[in-house]
Write a protein that holds these residues in place. Structure first.
Motif, PDB file in Angstrom:
ATOM      1  N   LEU A  29      30.048  51.917  -5.548  1.00  0.00           N
ATOM      2  CA  LEU A  29      28.714  51.651  -6.096  1.00  0.00           C
ATOM      3  C   LEU A  29      28.814  51.128  -7.527  1.00  0.00           C
ATOM      4  CD1 LEU A  29      25.629  51.713  -5.862  1.00  0.00           C
ATOM      5  CD2 LEU A  29      25.717  54.141  -6.549  1.00  0.00           C
ATOM      6  N   ALA A  30      29.696  51.719  -8.321  1.00  0.00           N
ATOM      7  CA  ALA A  30      29.870  51.271  -9.708  1.00  0.00           C
ATOM      8  C   ALA A  30      30.352  49.826  -9.759  1.00  0.00           C
ATOM      9  CB  ALA A  30      30.850  52.188 -10.434  1.00  0.00           C
ATOM     10  N   GLU A  31      31.292  49.486  -8.886  1.00  0.00           N
ATOM     11  CA  GLU A  31      31.791  48.112  -8.839  1.00  0.00           C
ATOM     12  C   GLU A  31      30.661  47.135  -8.494  1.00  0.00           C
ATOM     13  OE1 GLU A  31      35.164  45.408  -6.550  1.00  0.00           O
ATOM     14  OE2 GLU A  31      34.720  47.419  -5.791  1.00  0.00           O
ATOM     15  N   LEU A  32      29.882  47.466  -7.482  1.00  0.00           N
ATOM     16  CA  LEU A  32      28.754  46.629  -7.088  1.00  0.00           C
ATOM     17  C   LEU A  32      27.800  46.411  -8.266  1.00  0.00           C
ATOM     18  CD1 LEU A  32      26.958  45.316  -4.765  1.00  0.00           C
ATOM     19  CD2 LEU A  32      25.877  47.571  -4.631  1.00  0.00           C
ATOM     20  N   CYS A  33      27.470  47.494  -8.946  1.00  0.00           N
ATOM     21  CA  CYS A  33      26.498  47.421 -10.044  1.00  0.00           C
ATOM     22  C   CYS A  33      27.029  46.639 -11.238  1.00  0.00           C
ATOM     23  CB  CYS A  33      26.080  48.828 -10.459  1.00  0.00           C
ATOM     24  SG  CYS A  33      25.150  49.708  -9.184  1.00  0.00           S
ATOM     25  N   LEU A  34      28.292  46.856 -11.601  1.00  0.00           N
ATOM     26  CA  LEU A  34      28.850  46.127 -12.746  1.00  0.00           C
ATOM     27  C   LEU A  34      29.000  44.643 -12.439  1.00  0.00           C
ATOM     28  CD1 LEU A  34      31.538  48.559 -14.218  1.00  0.00           C
ATOM     29  CD2 LEU A  34      29.395  47.829 -15.286  1.00  0.00           C
ATOM     30  N   THR A  35      29.436  44.309 -11.239  1.00  0.00           N
ATOM     31  CA  THR A  35      29.632  42.894 -10.927  1.00  0.00           C
ATOM     32  C   THR A  35      28.310  42.157 -10.766  1.00  0.00           C
ATOM     33  OG1 THR A  35      29.902  43.390  -8.569  1.00  0.00           O
ATOM     34  CG2 THR A  35      31.913  43.188  -9.883  1.00  0.00           C
ATOM     35  N   GLN A  36      27.249  42.877 -10.361  1.00  0.00           N
ATOM     36  CA  GLN A  36      25.947  42.229 -10.193  1.00  0.00           C
ATOM     37  C   GLN A  36      25.009  42.448 -11.380  1.00  0.00           C
ATOM     38  OE1 GLN A  36      24.166  43.016  -6.371  1.00  0.00           O
ATOM     39  NE2 GLN A  36      25.939  42.267  -5.274  1.00  0.00           N
ATOM     40  N   GLY A  37      25.448  43.249 -12.361  1.00  0.00           N
ATOM     41  CA  GLY A  37      24.619  43.471 -13.546  1.00  0.00           C
ATOM     42  C   GLY A  37      23.356  44.260 -13.258  1.00  0.00           C
ATOM     43  N   ILE A  38      23.435  45.220 -12.351  1.00  0.00           N
ATOM     44  CA  ILE A  38      22.264  46.005 -11.964  1.00  0.00           C
ATOM     45  C   ILE A  38      22.506  47.495 -12.198  1.00  0.00           C
ATOM     46  CG2 ILE A  38      21.455  44.325 -10.263  1.00  0.00           C
ATOM     47  CD1 ILE A  38      22.790  45.966  -8.070  1.00  0.00           C
ATOM     48  N   GLY A  39      21.457  48.287 -12.049  1.00  0.00           N
ATOM     49  CA  GLY A  39      21.550  49.733 -12.196  1.00  0.00           C
ATOM     50  C   GLY A  39      21.933  50.405 -10.890  1.00  0.00           C
ATOM     51  N   ALA A  40      22.293  51.671 -10.974  1.00  0.00           N
ATOM     52  CA  ALA A  40      22.782  52.426  -9.814  1.00  0.00           C
ATOM     53  C   ALA A  40      21.677  52.913  -8.898  1.00  0.00           C
ATOM     54  CB  ALA A  40      23.611  53.616 -10.285  1.00  0.00           C
ATOM     55  N   HIS A  41      20.428  52.898  -9.348  1.00  0.00           N
ATOM     56  CA  HIS A  41      19.355  53.489  -8.547  1.00  0.00           C
ATOM     57  C   HIS A  41      18.719  52.526  -7.555  1.00  0.00           C
ATOM     58  CE1 HIS A  41      19.730  57.170 -10.778  1.00  0.00           C
ATOM     59  NE2 HIS A  41      19.684  56.476 -11.903  1.00  0.00           N
ATOM     60  N   GLY A  42      18.995  51.235  -7.679  1.00  0.00           N
ATOM     61  CA  GLY A  42      18.315  50.270  -6.829  1.00  0.00           C
ATOM     62  C   GLY A  42      19.028  49.867  -5.557  1.00  0.00           C
ATOM     63  N   PRO A  43      20.308  49.519  -5.619  1.00  0.00           N
ATOM     64  CA  PRO A  43      20.930  48.915  -4.438  1.00  0.00           C
ATOM     65  C   PRO A  43      21.235  49.931  -3.337  1.00  0.00           C
ATOM     66  CG  PRO A  43      22.583  49.233  -6.129  1.00  0.00           C
ATOM     67  CD  PRO A  43      21.244  49.619  -6.739  1.00  0.00           C
TER      68      PRO A  43
END
Length: 184
Positions: free
Chosen positions: A45-59
């Protein structure tokens, strides 16, 4: 994230202190634990969020990790994301889940959670520890020191020679955020 080096930084405390463990553990299968699998989910989840520039609560949770989705896990990951993003400065380059080659001739390599290379000669290694159990320290942390050695291969990104490696542990569930700085 399933591939591991024979001499992985994550097990360096063991093999540096007990070289015989390398021979004694040949053929032993590490089936992991639910705690380790939850940690893998947090990293995904952290990798997804950092690479997409998003927060952890949405995806949505990354595929295969849905069973570990919880508000607590998402808060843990968001705390890590906030920490990494606070460390970033103008001109910095961020590498996420970056394989770092340390001593290739000895099969020593690893995957660093986040590597930040600054234009002023600092490499920052940030490691997410999603566990609630063992408190992890940054002082003399061989895993992060080895990642730092591997991170020196990113020296070419900096406008000046790398002079310092900073290592950071982010262990939100223990309110533990130690860091250490090492001169190259």
């Amino acid at each position: 994230m399933s591939e591991h080096a024979k001499l992985s930084p994550s097990s360096s405390d063991r093999w540096l202190n007990c070289p015989a463990s390398l021979v004694r553990s040949v053929g032993v299968v590490d089936s992991g634990s639910e705690f380790a699998r939850e940690g893998t989910a947090a990293h995904a989840l952290a990798e997804l969020c950092l690479t997409q520039g998003i927060g952890a609560h949405g995806p949505a949770m990354p595929k295969g990790h849905e069973q570990y989705d919880s508000p607590d896990l998402r808060v843990t990951v968001q705390t890590y994301l906030d920490y990494v993003r606070r460390l970033m400065g103008p001109g910095d380059t961020l590498f996420v889940e970056q394989r770092v080659q340390i001593f290739g001739q000895y099969d020593v390599w690893g995957t660093a959670d986040a590597v930040i290379v600054t234009p002023n000669g600092v490499i920052k290694i940030v490691d997410l520890k999603a566990g609630k159990g063992v408190l992890v320290d940054a002082d003399d942390n061989t895993q992060l020191i080895l990642y730092g050695v591997g991170g020196l291969s990113f020296d070419w990104l900096s406008e000046v020679p790398v002079t310092t490696v900073e290592v950071h542990i982010v262990q939100p569930r223990r309110n533990n955020f130690p860091s250490q700085s090492y001169p190259v």
